[in-house]
Design an enzyme around this catalytic site. Structure first.
Site, PDB file in Angstrom:
ATOM      1  N   LEU A  62       0.809  -1.292   0.071  1.00 53.33           N
ATOM      2  CA  LEU A  62       0.026  -0.060   0.058  1.00 53.33           C
ATOM      3  C   LEU A  62       0.832   1.337   0.131  1.00 53.33           C
ATOM      4  O   LEU A  62       2.150   1.203   0.506  1.00 53.33           O
ATOM      5  CB  LEU A  62      -0.959   0.188   1.295  1.00 53.33           C
ATOM      6  N   LYS A 101       9.184  -8.144  -2.012  1.00 55.63           N
ATOM      7  CA  LYS A 101       9.013  -6.828  -1.313  1.00 55.63           C
ATOM      8  C   LYS A 101      10.066  -5.990  -1.875  1.00 55.63           C
ATOM      9  O   LYS A 101      10.057  -4.882  -2.163  1.00 55.63           O
ATOM     10  CB  LYS A 101       8.509  -6.897   0.135  1.00 55.63           C
ATOM     11  N   PHE A 119       5.692   6.406 -12.069  1.00 50.33           N
ATOM     12  CA  PHE A 119       6.912   6.550 -11.365  1.00 50.33           C
ATOM     13  C   PHE A 119       8.034   7.305 -12.502  1.00 50.33           C
ATOM     14  O   PHE A 119       9.118   7.112 -11.998  1.00 50.33           O
ATOM     15  CB  PHE A 119       7.525   5.352 -10.737  1.00 50.33           C
ATOM     16  N   HIS A 147       8.249  10.649 -12.708  1.00 49.49           N
ATOM     17  CA  HIS A 147       7.815  12.090 -12.554  1.00 49.49           C
ATOM     18  C   HIS A 147       9.093  12.689 -11.707  1.00 49.49           C
ATOM     19  O   HIS A 147       9.509  12.161 -10.683  1.00 49.49           O
ATOM     20  CB  HIS A 147       6.506  12.191 -11.629  1.00 49.49           C
ATOM     21  N   GLY A 164      11.644  14.867  -9.740  1.00 49.16           N
ATOM     22  CA  GLY A 164      11.538  15.866  -8.638  1.00 49.16           C
ATOM     23  C   GLY A 164      12.782  15.635  -7.665  1.00 49.16           C
ATOM     24  O   GLY A 164      13.852  15.621  -8.107  1.00 49.16           O
ATOM     25  N   CYS A 214       9.624   4.105   3.332  1.00 47.39           N
ATOM     26  CA  CYS A 214       9.950   3.030   2.822  1.00 47.39           C
ATOM     27  C   CYS A 214      11.174   2.811   1.779  1.00 47.39           C
ATOM     28  O   CYS A 214      12.155   2.247   1.997  1.00 47.39           O
ATOM     29  CB  CYS A 214       8.830   2.232   2.027  1.00 47.39           C
TER      30      CYS A 214
HETATM   31  P1  NAD Z   1       4.657   2.793  11.937  1.00 46.56           P
HETATM   32  O1  NAD Z   1       5.933   3.300  12.528  1.00 46.56           O
HETATM   33  O2  NAD Z   1       3.730   3.621  11.659  1.00 46.56           O
HETATM   34  O3  NAD Z   1       3.982   1.829  12.982  1.00 46.56           O
HETATM   35  C1  NAD Z   1       4.591   0.807  13.610  1.00 46.56           C
HETATM   36  C2  NAD Z   1       3.743   0.539  14.912  1.00 46.56           C
HETATM   37  O4  NAD Z   1       4.448  -0.654  15.695  1.00 46.56           O
HETATM   38  C3  NAD Z   1       4.092   1.682  15.979  1.00 46.56           C
HETATM   39  O5  NAD Z   1       2.669   2.304  16.384  1.00 46.56           O
HETATM   40  C4  NAD Z   1       4.865   0.981  17.341  1.00 46.56           C
HETATM   41  O6  NAD Z   1       4.310   1.487  18.338  1.00 46.56           O
HETATM   42  C5  NAD Z   1       4.357  -0.345  16.827  1.00 46.56           C
HETATM   43  N1  NAD Z   1       5.088  -1.320  17.658  1.00 46.56           N
HETATM   44  C6  NAD Z   1       6.425  -1.248  17.598  1.00 46.56           C
HETATM   45  N2  NAD Z   1       6.884  -2.566  18.525  1.00 46.56           N
HETATM   46  C7  NAD Z   1       5.750  -2.984  18.696  1.00 46.56           C
HETATM   47  C8  NAD Z   1       5.294  -4.258  19.726  1.00 46.56           C
HETATM   48  N3  NAD Z   1       6.686  -4.971  20.151  1.00 46.56           N
HETATM   49  N4  NAD Z   1       4.091  -4.512  19.956  1.00 46.56           N
HETATM   50  C9  NAD Z   1       3.250  -3.741  19.567  1.00 46.56           C
HETATM   51  N5  NAD Z   1       3.535  -2.673  18.907  1.00 46.56           N
HETATM   52  C10 NAD Z   1       4.704  -2.430  18.574  1.00 46.56           C
HETATM   53  O7  NAD Z   1       4.927   1.718  10.520  1.00 46.56           O
HETATM   54  P2  NAD Z   1       4.660   1.471   9.206  1.00 46.56           P
HETATM   55  O8  NAD Z   1       4.643   2.706   8.542  1.00 46.56           O
HETATM   56  O9  NAD Z   1       3.185   0.971   9.555  1.00 46.56           O
HETATM   57  O10 NAD Z   1       5.205   0.249   8.953  1.00 46.56           O
HETATM   58  C11 NAD Z   1       5.265  -1.000   9.466  1.00 46.56           C
HETATM   59  C12 NAD Z   1       6.114  -1.969   8.553  1.00 46.56           C
HETATM   60  O11 NAD Z   1       5.323  -1.951   7.178  1.00 46.56           O
HETATM   61  C13 NAD Z   1       7.501  -1.417   8.003  1.00 46.56           C
HETATM   62  O12 NAD Z   1       8.233  -2.594   8.181  1.00 46.56           O
HETATM   63  C14 NAD Z   1       7.451  -0.882   6.822  1.00 46.56           C
HETATM   64  O13 NAD Z   1       8.545  -0.955   5.998  1.00 46.56           O
HETATM   65  C15 NAD Z   1       6.261  -1.680   6.395  1.00 46.56           C
HETATM   66  N6  NAD Z   1       5.590  -0.871   5.120  1.00 46.56           N
HETATM   67  C16 NAD Z   1       5.317   0.354   5.222  1.00 46.56           C
HETATM   68  C17 NAD Z   1       4.424   0.959   4.367  1.00 46.56           C
HETATM   69  C18 NAD Z   1       4.055   2.442   4.482  1.00 46.56           C
HETATM   70  O14 NAD Z   1       3.514   3.073   3.609  1.00 46.56           O
HETATM   71  N7  NAD Z   1       4.043   3.115   5.691  1.00 46.56           N
HETATM   72  C19 NAD Z   1       4.372   0.414   3.326  1.00 46.56           C
HETATM   73  C20 NAD Z   1       4.437  -0.994   3.115  1.00 46.56           C
HETATM   74  C21 NAD Z   1       5.280  -1.618   4.084  1.00 46.56           C
END
Ligand code: NAD
Length: 434
Positions: free
Chosen positions: A153, A207, A252, A254, A256, A263
């Protein structure tokens, strides 16, 4: 199906809400008690279009709950999704400590068969590590499966991306867990969403390979933009001419100020380090990381050149702080990198961003004048820098904007405006690659 999603950030909360929308009973867990308290009282802790309404609906229907009680949530679930952060370690590799902490909790609470699934972006081999932690620490003798279900996402369109993905990737070590995960995604069969079922390590690589490829496309068109500037070509038409070739595709491309966000920067570094750890050189990815790192400096040069080579003692307006529109996420935002560079050169910066200013304030972006709107930011400015392509910037009243500025100069790092329109409206206009 009873599911727990551990980590209620951008990915965890969207995943939990969407699986609840599919009809499952979901508990979104987080160790951050303030975050859970906010969610329980109906507040979404970050900006994501449509998420508030969805969370409210599935919570009212009784299918989504929030908790800090990791043990209870694991014990009551058949499927445990791990969606915690995997930040960058000092050497560039992914820090798996949060992921492995959750694996330990699963071991302590394994009261029956469970599928433990990584949603977080994790390096190849993490599934095997999770298996080892659970196997070595489980307090009751039950079977379990480890699976990988990477998330693709994009912030800003996260719900649409989750509900209508281009594909779903399921990495499983046995047929039982693959069947359970396929069942979870059954509502997507109606949309004929392709499901790629493979082994865990292959899913993990998919990924990183995808994110590194997208980062490559961005850096590639950025370098082509530099070439276009040097030879007098228009990178937008180049991108269109390239993108119509179906082998290339138009997305992708564009130009900038470089890729950013939570990520691409960390994932390119992590895959590069992972490869090195296995004796493999990813020369293309390393070049992309290097090219993107240089991007901030070249954007600063562009702004300085437009201001006759000098950024000291200037008043500059900046529109946009977030790494992309429709989010409040500032993590590794190129806009913030450019802002910090301008500040370091001794200019006064007046900033406006529709969603990013609260977070910027929290992150202690200091010495900046936060403004109420675009026109307020432009007041007295010698140059207006567009750093994030929020749609609302496209429709600005150009006459009013010009009336606010001490000199009508726009440096548009996102090519939001049409150069001809800007010039005929009396602006000196500098874009990227055209
Ligand atoms: P985020 O930092 O927004 O959220 C992570 C959450 O996990 C936080 O609220 C934190 O308090 C919680 N957390 C950490 N350790 C914990 C534990 N032991 N128990 C319970 N909660 C815990 O991160 P995100 O952006 O949601 O990304 C999460 C993962 O998904 C990462 O690996 C990221 O690379 C991947 N990802 C992110 C996106 C994006 O667009 N943000 C897209 C695809 C994949």
């Amino acid at each position: 199906m009873n599911i727990s999603v551990i980590g209620s950030g951008y990915v965890g909360l969207v995943t939990g809400a969407c699986f609840a929308e599919f009809g499952n009973n979901v508990v979104c867990v987080d160790k951050d008690a303030d975050r859970i308290e906010a969610l329980e009282s109906g507040r979404i802790p970050f900006f994501e279009p449509g998420l508030g309404g969805l969370v409210e609906r599935v919570t009212k229907a009784g299918r989504l709950q929030f908790s800090t009680d990791l043990s209870k949530s694991i014990r009551e679930s058949l499927v445990v999704f791990i969606a915690v952060g995997t930040p960058q370690s000092n050497d560039g590799s992914a820090d798996l400590s949060f992921v492995l902490q959750v694996a330990s909790s699963v071991a302590e609470n394994l009261n029956g068969y469970k599928v433990v699934v990584t949603k977080s972006t994790v390096p190849a081999g993490t599934g095997r590590k999770i298996r080892r932690v659970i196997q070595e620490n489980k307090t009751e003798n039950h079977d379990f499966s480890v699976a990988s279900n990477p998330e693709f996402l994009r912030e800003g369109s996260a719900i649409e991306d989750f509900m209508r993905p281009n594909r779903v990737v399921i990495g499983a070590e046995d047929e039982a867990s693959a069947a359970i995960l396929k069942d979870l995604y059954r509502p997507l069969y109606l949309l004929e969403t392709p499901i790629v079922v493979t082994d865990v390590v292959t899913a993990e690589v998919i990924k990183y390979a995808s994110n590194a490829f997208l980062a490559t496309k961005i850096s590639y068109i950025n370098e082509m933009a530099d070439l276009c500037e040097a030879v007098g070509a228009d990178v937008h038409i180049v991108a269109r001419g390239m993108g119509l070739d179906q082998r290339i595709g138009s997305k992708f491309l564009h130009p900038g100020p470089g890729y950013g966000g939570s990520c691409f920067p960390k994932d390119t570094r992590a895959v590069s380090q992972l490869a090195r750890d296995h004796g493999v050189d990813l020369r293309v990815v390393d070049a992309v990381i290097d090219s993107n790192t240089r991007r901030t400096e070249s954007m600063l040069t562009k702004i300085a050149t437009a201001l006759d080579g000098n950024l000291e003692g200037r008043t500059i307006a900046m529109l946009g702080l977030t790494f992309k529109p429709n989010t409040d996420d500032l993590r590794e935002s190129p806009a913030v990198a450019v802002l910090q560079g301008i500040l370091a050169s001794g200019s006064v910066v007046r900033v406006f961003d529709p969603q990013g200013m609260t977070q910027a304030f929290r992150d202690e972006v200091t010495d900046v004048q936060f403004c109420d709107n675009e026109y307020d930011a432009a007041a007295g400015a010698e140059c207006l820098v567009v750093a994030t392509e929020w749609n609302q910037f496209r429709g600005l009243d150009l006459e009013r904007l010009q009336g606010q500025m001490s000199s009508p100069l726009i440096v548009d790092l996102r090519n939001v405006f049409d150069p001809e329109t800007m010039r005929s409206s009396g602006f000196r206009y500098v874009g990227v690659g055209r």
